[in-house]
Design an enzyme around this catalytic site. Sequence first.
Site: not given
Ligand code: PLP
Length: 387
Positions: A56, A108, A180, A205
């Site tokens: 962890r 998001y 982000d 992604k």
């Molecule tokens: C998918 C996404 C998230 C969340 O991420 P997860 O890996 O699904 O928890 C946050 N911000 C954006 C812009 C995303 O496309």
Amino acid sequence: MSNPSVSRKRLHFETLSVHAGVEPDPATGSVMTPIYQTSTYAQDDVGQHKGYEYSRTDNPTRTALQEAMAILEGGRYALAFSSGMAAIDTLLRLFEPGDHVVSGDDVYGGTFRLFEEVIAAYGIRFSYVDATDVNQISSAIRRNTKLIWLETPTNPMLRLTDLKATAEIARQAGILLAVDNTFASPALQQPLSLDVNIVIHSTTKYIGGHSDVVGGVIVLDDTEIYGRLKFLQNAIGAIPGPQDCFLTLRGIKTLAIRMEAHCRNASQIALFLTDHPSVDYVIFPGLDSHPQYDLAKRQMAGPGGIVSFRLQKGEAAARNVVQKTKLFTLAESLGGVESLIELPHPMTHASIAHSQFAIDPGLIRLSIGIENAQDLVDDLAQAMAKT
Ligand SMILES: *Cc1c(COP(=O)(O)O)cnc(C)c1O
């Protein structure tokens, strides 16, 4: 051991994608980072170990992923998490009851849900502003504001925020700016180089890129905040397993060439849609019709792989088209090698469907993959015939 983040600083992004964080394994010479599938590590004597005690806290496969992400974003430190949401949640634990966050109003859906339905219960307050206008960001800052939270480009409206200007606003207010960077990826945009303090990714992604692993990461330069986040990562424990770290690392090796292909294909599809008689409008930062086309050119190395559009006949026609595509799979998520099609309103943005931030139910979002562009255009053309 050599410090890759220093010795590799001047290499180009394509080269860094392949090599960042990855050294032949010291024990065996294994060229690929091994999947260290272990929870614990032998100690020579009490407290005497090789830097790893319990997985962890630290795991060598995760260390390699963290080094790779730090190098690709041009930051000093990175921390990996079990999902993008886990990374965002851990970041928000830096703040205390009474603190205030200014957020873009087009974030998001899962982030909005986390802020409003989880974090707000702990006494942290959020204001949402149209972050295409940096004056709205600065006007929303209060005496107790501690963080500006942004996405650029946003999902699915592909709105941009001027990061350099916002970083200056944050600096003057003495608060943090977190971005982000999931939609652009470091191949197209490196916020830390524009004086942003903290970068977050859903590595699910573009970073992973193959729709086979969920993960998240935080990258930053500040040693003190890193120390606090490292403590929180271990204390909360929302960490990725070594297999997931390995898959994400494997995806990273092709990030540069994948993003080139995503951008090239998306540009071609955006032009096709623009010329199509059934289309109402197309949203894509690479089109000169995009309201922030100039900012996109200045701030990003490419327009990205997401295209949103609306048919003149709206929701009914949109629901028809998403059922008829054959190459484009009807699915949530984005950023993989395969093309996806979805309706944000009932699918990815269901959590905000009844809020003031609801998306037009007729909007279609495409995540353009790395297939042949003409094949993708042909697929959309047949699905859109008679709309
Ligand atoms: C998918 C996404 C998230 C969340 O991420 P997860 O890996 O699904 O928890 C946050 N911000 C954006 C812009 C995303 O496309």
